[in-house]
Design a protein around this motif. Structure first.
Motif, mmCIF file in Angstrom:
data_model
loop_
_atom_site.group_PDB
_atom_site.id
_atom_site.type_symbol
_atom_site.label_atom_id
_atom_site.label_comp_id
_atom_site.label_asym_id
_atom_site.label_seq_id
_atom_site.Cartn_x
_atom_site.Cartn_y
_atom_site.Cartn_z
ATOM 1 N N GLY A 1 1.214 -1.543 -8.336
ATOM 2 C CA GLY A 1 0.606 -0.846 -7.212
ATOM 3 C C GLY A 1 0.358 -1.772 -6.035
ATOM 4 O O GLY A 1 0.114 -2.966 -6.190
ATOM 5 N N ILE A 2 0.427 -1.200 -4.843
ATOM 6 C CA ILE A 2 0.305 -1.971 -3.608
ATOM 7 C C ILE A 2 -1.078 -2.610 -3.458
ATOM 8 O O ILE A 2 -1.197 -3.734 -2.979
ATOM 9 C CB ILE A 2 0.674 -1.126 -2.369
ATOM 10 N N ALA A 3 -2.135 -1.913 -3.862
ATOM 11 C CA ALA A 3 -3.482 -2.479 -3.720
ATOM 12 C C ALA A 3 -3.639 -3.728 -4.583
ATOM 13 O O ALA A 3 -4.183 -4.746 -4.135
ATOM 14 C CB ALA A 3 -4.538 -1.437 -4.065
ATOM 15 N N ALA B 1 5.725 -7.562 5.084
ATOM 16 C CA ALA B 1 7.168 -7.798 4.937
ATOM 17 C C ALA B 1 7.458 -8.626 3.690
ATOM 18 O O ALA B 1 8.431 -8.364 2.977
ATOM 19 C CB ALA B 1 7.720 -8.496 6.175
ATOM 20 N N LEU B 2 6.622 -9.603 3.401
ATOM 21 C CA LEU B 2 6.817 -10.406 2.199
ATOM 22 C C LEU B 2 6.665 -9.540 0.959
ATOM 23 O O LEU B 2 7.467 -9.637 0.025
ATOM 24 C CB LEU B 2 5.815 -11.566 2.143
ATOM 25 N N LEU B 3 5.660 -8.679 0.930
ATOM 26 C CA LEU B 3 5.495 -7.787 -0.207
ATOM 27 C C LEU B 3 6.703 -6.855 -0.343
ATOM 28 O O LEU B 3 7.173 -6.600 -1.455
ATOM 29 C CB LEU B 3 4.202 -6.973 -0.090
ATOM 30 N N GLU C 1 4.390 6.780 -0.930
ATOM 31 C CA GLU C 1 3.054 6.421 -1.416
ATOM 32 C C GLU C 1 3.029 6.374 -2.944
ATOM 33 O O GLU C 1 2.496 5.429 -3.543
ATOM 34 C CB GLU C 1 2.018 7.411 -0.906
ATOM 35 N N ALA C 2 3.606 7.372 -3.574
ATOM 36 C CA ALA C 2 3.655 7.400 -5.037
ATOM 37 C C ALA C 2 4.439 6.205 -5.574
ATOM 38 O O ALA C 2 4.033 5.571 -6.557
ATOM 39 C CB ALA C 2 4.277 8.706 -5.517
ATOM 40 N N TYR C 3 5.534 5.884 -4.930
ATOM 41 C CA TYR C 3 6.344 4.736 -5.360
ATOM 42 C C TYR C 3 5.564 3.430 -5.222
ATOM 43 O O TYR C 3 5.484 2.643 -6.165
ATOM 44 C CB TYR C 3 7.638 4.674 -4.539
ATOM 45 N N LEU C 4 4.980 3.202 -4.052
ATOM 46 C CA LEU C 4 4.265 1.946 -3.816
ATOM 47 C C LEU C 4 3.044 1.792 -4.716
ATOM 48 O O LEU C 4 2.655 0.671 -5.043
ATOM 49 C CB LEU C 4 3.845 1.834 -2.348
ATOM 50 N N THR D 1 -3.654 -9.576 -5.166
ATOM 51 C CA THR D 1 -3.148 -10.726 -5.918
ATOM 52 C C THR D 1 -2.532 -11.778 -5.009
ATOM 53 O O THR D 1 -2.812 -12.965 -5.137
ATOM 54 C CB THR D 1 -2.098 -10.261 -6.950
ATOM 55 N N TYR D 2 -1.700 -11.357 -4.091
ATOM 56 C CA TYR D 2 -0.972 -12.307 -3.250
ATOM 57 C C TYR D 2 -1.750 -12.776 -2.022
ATOM 58 O O TYR D 2 -1.561 -13.908 -1.580
ATOM 59 C CB TYR D 2 0.364 -11.708 -2.806
ATOM 60 N N PHE D 3 -2.604 -11.916 -1.465
ATOM 61 C CA PHE D 3 -3.254 -12.275 -0.196
ATOM 62 C C PHE D 3 -4.773 -12.127 -0.187
ATOM 63 O O PHE D 3 -5.412 -12.410 0.818
ATOM 64 C CB PHE D 3 -2.664 -11.428 0.952
ATOM 65 N N ARG D 4 -5.340 -11.626 -1.303
ATOM 66 C CA ARG D 4 -6.787 -11.398 -1.371
ATOM 67 C C ARG D 4 -7.267 -10.489 -0.231
ATOM 68 O O ARG D 4 -8.281 -10.742 0.409
ATOM 69 C CB ARG D 4 -7.560 -12.705 -1.369
ATOM 70 N N LYS D 5 -6.462 -9.468 0.049
ATOM 71 C CA LYS D 5 -6.758 -8.507 1.112
ATOM 72 C C LYS D 5 -6.439 -7.101 0.623
ATOM 73 O O LYS D 5 -5.617 -6.923 -0.277
ATOM 74 C CB LYS D 5 -5.891 -8.750 2.357
ATOM 75 N N ARG D 6 -7.051 -6.118 1.261
ATOM 76 C CA ARG D 6 -6.670 -4.732 1.042
ATOM 77 C C ARG D 6 -5.384 -4.476 1.847
ATOM 78 O O ARG D 6 -5.149 -5.120 2.866
ATOM 79 C CB ARG D 6 -7.787 -3.806 1.505
ATOM 80 N N PRO D 7 -4.560 -3.537 1.407
ATOM 81 C CA PRO D 7 -3.300 -3.286 2.120
ATOM 82 C C PRO D 7 -3.482 -2.982 3.611
ATOM 83 O O PRO D 7 -2.667 -3.392 4.434
ATOM 84 C CB PRO D 7 -2.715 -2.077 1.381
ATOM 85 N N LEU D 8 -4.546 -2.308 3.956
ATOM 86 C CA LEU D 8 -4.807 -1.964 5.349
ATOM 87 C C LEU D 8 -4.976 -3.195 6.234
ATOM 88 O O LEU D 8 -4.704 -3.165 7.428
ATOM 89 C CB LEU D 8 -6.065 -1.088 5.427
ATOM 90 N N HIS D 9 -5.390 -4.304 5.635
ATOM 91 C CA HIS D 9 -5.674 -5.521 6.396
ATOM 92 C C HIS D 9 -4.529 -6.539 6.381
ATOM 93 O O HIS D 9 -4.687 -7.656 6.891
ATOM 94 C CB HIS D 9 -6.959 -6.167 5.874
ATOM 95 N N LEU D 10 -3.395 -6.176 5.825
ATOM 96 C CA LEU D 10 -2.249 -7.087 5.807
ATOM 97 C C LEU D 10 -1.643 -7.216 7.202
ATOM 98 O O LEU D 10 -1.565 -6.245 7.951
ATOM 99 C CB LEU D 10 -1.169 -6.575 4.857
#
Length: 66
Positions: A35-37, A57-59, A21-24, A42-51
């Motif tokens: 950061g993952i959020a 996998a692309l991220l 979690e700290a790394y991501l 930026t890439y998908f216009r979504k929150r990480p939970l909704h990927l």
């Protein structure tokens, strides 16, 4: 040698989920995002939970080699 000692200390201080979690949340994902959020937005216009699995996998593929 220094990296090995740091890894051992980190392993004692944090659980594996806490480490990832700290790394991501701190890694650079390209295009000015950190950061993952931020990367997810930026890439998908979504929150990480909704990927989707494919989007996640692309991220993951964008991450620099440690």
């Amino acid at each position: 040698l220094v990296e090995m000692v740091m890894a051992l200390v980190l392993d004692k201080l944090m659980s594996k989920p806490q480490i990832i979690e700290a790394y991501l949340n701190n890694v650079y994902w390209g295009h000015g995002t950190t950061g993952i959020a931020s990367a997810s937005a930026t890439y998908f216009r979504k929150r990480p939970l909704h990927l989707s699995l494919n989007e996640a996998a692309l991220l993951a593929a964008l991450l620099p080699a440690p």
